[in-house]
Scaffold this motif. Structure first.
Motif, mmCIF file in Angstrom:
data_model
loop_
_atom_site.group_PDB
_atom_site.id
_atom_site.type_symbol
_atom_site.label_atom_id
_atom_site.label_comp_id
_atom_site.label_asym_id
_atom_site.label_seq_id
_atom_site.Cartn_x
_atom_site.Cartn_y
_atom_site.Cartn_z
ATOM 1 N N UNK A 16 0.815 -1.217 0.000
ATOM 2 C CA UNK A 16 0.000 0.000 0.000
ATOM 3 C C UNK A 16 0.848 1.265 0.000
ATOM 4 N N UNK A 17 2.159 1.144 0.167
ATOM 5 C CA UNK A 17 3.030 2.320 0.245
ATOM 6 C C UNK A 17 3.358 2.838 -1.155
ATOM 7 N N UNK A 18 3.052 4.130 -1.398
ATOM 8 C CA UNK A 18 3.338 4.744 -2.692
ATOM 9 C C UNK A 18 4.732 5.362 -2.699
ATOM 10 N N UNK A 19 5.041 6.107 -1.658
ATOM 11 C CA UNK A 19 6.377 6.684 -1.549
ATOM 12 C C UNK A 19 6.699 7.031 -0.103
ATOM 13 N N UNK A 20 7.995 7.275 0.131
ATOM 14 C CA UNK A 20 8.494 7.609 1.466
ATOM 15 C C UNK A 20 9.330 8.884 1.356
ATOM 16 N N UNK A 21 9.059 9.852 2.204
ATOM 17 C CA UNK A 21 9.774 11.123 2.146
ATOM 18 C C UNK A 21 11.249 10.943 2.485
ATOM 19 N N UNK A 22 12.107 11.719 1.796
ATOM 20 C CA UNK A 22 13.535 11.652 2.076
ATOM 21 C C UNK A 22 13.971 12.740 3.052
ATOM 22 N N UNK A 23 13.109 13.735 3.260
ATOM 23 C CA UNK A 23 13.420 14.783 4.245
ATOM 24 C C UNK A 23 12.255 14.888 5.239
ATOM 25 N N UNK A 24 12.563 15.284 6.478
ATOM 26 C CA UNK A 24 11.495 15.385 7.479
ATOM 27 C C UNK A 24 10.516 16.507 7.162
ATOM 28 N N UNK A 25 9.293 16.337 7.621
ATOM 29 C CA UNK A 25 8.234 17.312 7.391
ATOM 30 C C UNK A 25 8.513 18.618 8.126
ATOM 31 N N UNK A 33 1.497 18.248 14.383
ATOM 32 C CA UNK A 33 1.886 17.042 15.113
ATOM 33 C C UNK A 33 2.920 16.224 14.348
ATOM 34 N N UNK A 34 3.184 16.629 13.108
ATOM 35 C CA UNK A 34 4.045 15.816 12.243
ATOM 36 C C UNK A 34 5.432 16.423 12.073
ATOM 37 N N UNK A 35 5.668 17.543 12.726
ATOM 38 C CA UNK A 35 6.938 18.244 12.595
ATOM 39 C C UNK A 35 8.120 17.302 12.837
ATOM 40 N N UNK A 36 9.074 17.292 11.897
ATOM 41 C CA UNK A 36 10.268 16.472 12.085
ATOM 42 C C UNK A 36 10.069 15.006 11.769
ATOM 43 N N UNK A 37 8.840 14.617 11.392
ATOM 44 C CA UNK A 37 8.592 13.219 11.040
ATOM 45 C C UNK A 37 8.598 13.047 9.521
ATOM 46 N N UNK A 38 8.724 11.824 9.099
ATOM 47 C CA UNK A 38 8.814 11.535 7.663
ATOM 48 C C UNK A 38 7.470 11.051 7.142
ATOM 49 N N UNK A 39 7.043 11.637 6.038
ATOM 50 C CA UNK A 39 5.750 11.302 5.458
ATOM 51 C C UNK A 39 5.841 9.995 4.681
ATOM 52 N N UNK A 40 4.937 9.101 4.958
ATOM 53 C CA UNK A 40 4.813 7.879 4.168
ATOM 54 C C UNK A 40 3.427 7.892 3.541
ATOM 55 N N UNK A 41 3.413 8.019 2.221
ATOM 56 C CA UNK A 41 2.145 8.152 1.504
ATOM 57 C C UNK A 41 1.627 6.777 1.109
ATOM 58 N N UNK A 45 -4.496 8.373 -0.950
ATOM 59 C CA UNK A 45 -4.193 9.641 -0.300
ATOM 60 C C UNK A 45 -3.989 9.576 1.194
ATOM 61 N N UNK A 46 -3.919 8.378 1.755
ATOM 62 C CA UNK A 46 -3.677 8.271 3.189
ATOM 63 C C UNK A 46 -2.203 8.519 3.487
ATOM 64 N N UNK A 47 -1.949 9.015 4.685
ATOM 65 C CA UNK A 47 -0.587 9.336 5.097
ATOM 66 C C UNK A 47 -0.344 8.800 6.503
ATOM 67 N N UNK A 48 0.823 8.209 6.710
ATOM 68 C CA UNK A 48 1.264 7.922 8.071
ATOM 69 C C UNK A 48 2.591 8.651 8.286
ATOM 70 N N UNK A 49 2.888 8.963 9.533
ATOM 71 C CA UNK A 49 4.084 9.737 9.867
ATOM 72 C C UNK A 49 5.045 8.868 10.632
ATOM 73 N N UNK A 50 6.274 8.786 10.133
ATOM 74 C CA UNK A 50 7.270 7.906 10.732
ATOM 75 C C UNK A 50 8.391 8.717 11.377
ATOM 76 N N UNK A 51 8.911 8.220 12.483
ATOM 77 C CA UNK A 51 10.136 8.795 13.030
ATOM 78 C C UNK A 51 11.290 8.406 12.114
#
Ligand SMILES: [Zn+2]
Length: 78
Positions: A16-25, A33-41, A45-51
């Motif tokens: 289900x993962x489309x892409x993973x951010x290379x820089x923190x949000x 609430x997502x500051x400094x976390x990495x976006x996983x799309x 259009x759903x998003x989860x936030x990863x440390x």
């Protein structure tokens, strides 16, 4: 191996993962609430936030998972 990766207390299926951010949000909003976390799309259009640790684990898991899928191609060549 499992087809799920652990992100933000959720079990996310790799397919289900489309892409993973290379820089923190960063958006500069005080109540973000997502500051400094990495976006996983995810799909739809759903998003989860990863440390940073979770993101590294997801990328490593994804690579292993994709590597597993490519095994039949490797057998061809030999
Ligand atoms: Zn934000």
């Amino acid at each position: 191996m499992s087809i799920f990766s652990n992100v933000d207390d959720k079990h996310v299926p790799f397919y289900r993962i489309m892409w993973v951010a290379s820089v923190p949000h960063f958006c500069g909003e005080d109540d973000c609430m997502a500051e400094g976390k990495y976006e996983i799309r995810l799909e739809q259009g759903e998003v989860v936030w990863a440390t940073d640790h979770e993101r590294d684990a997801v990328l490593a898991d994804l690579e292993r998972w994709q590597g597993g899928l490519e095994t039949p191609g490797e057998e061809w060549e030999s």
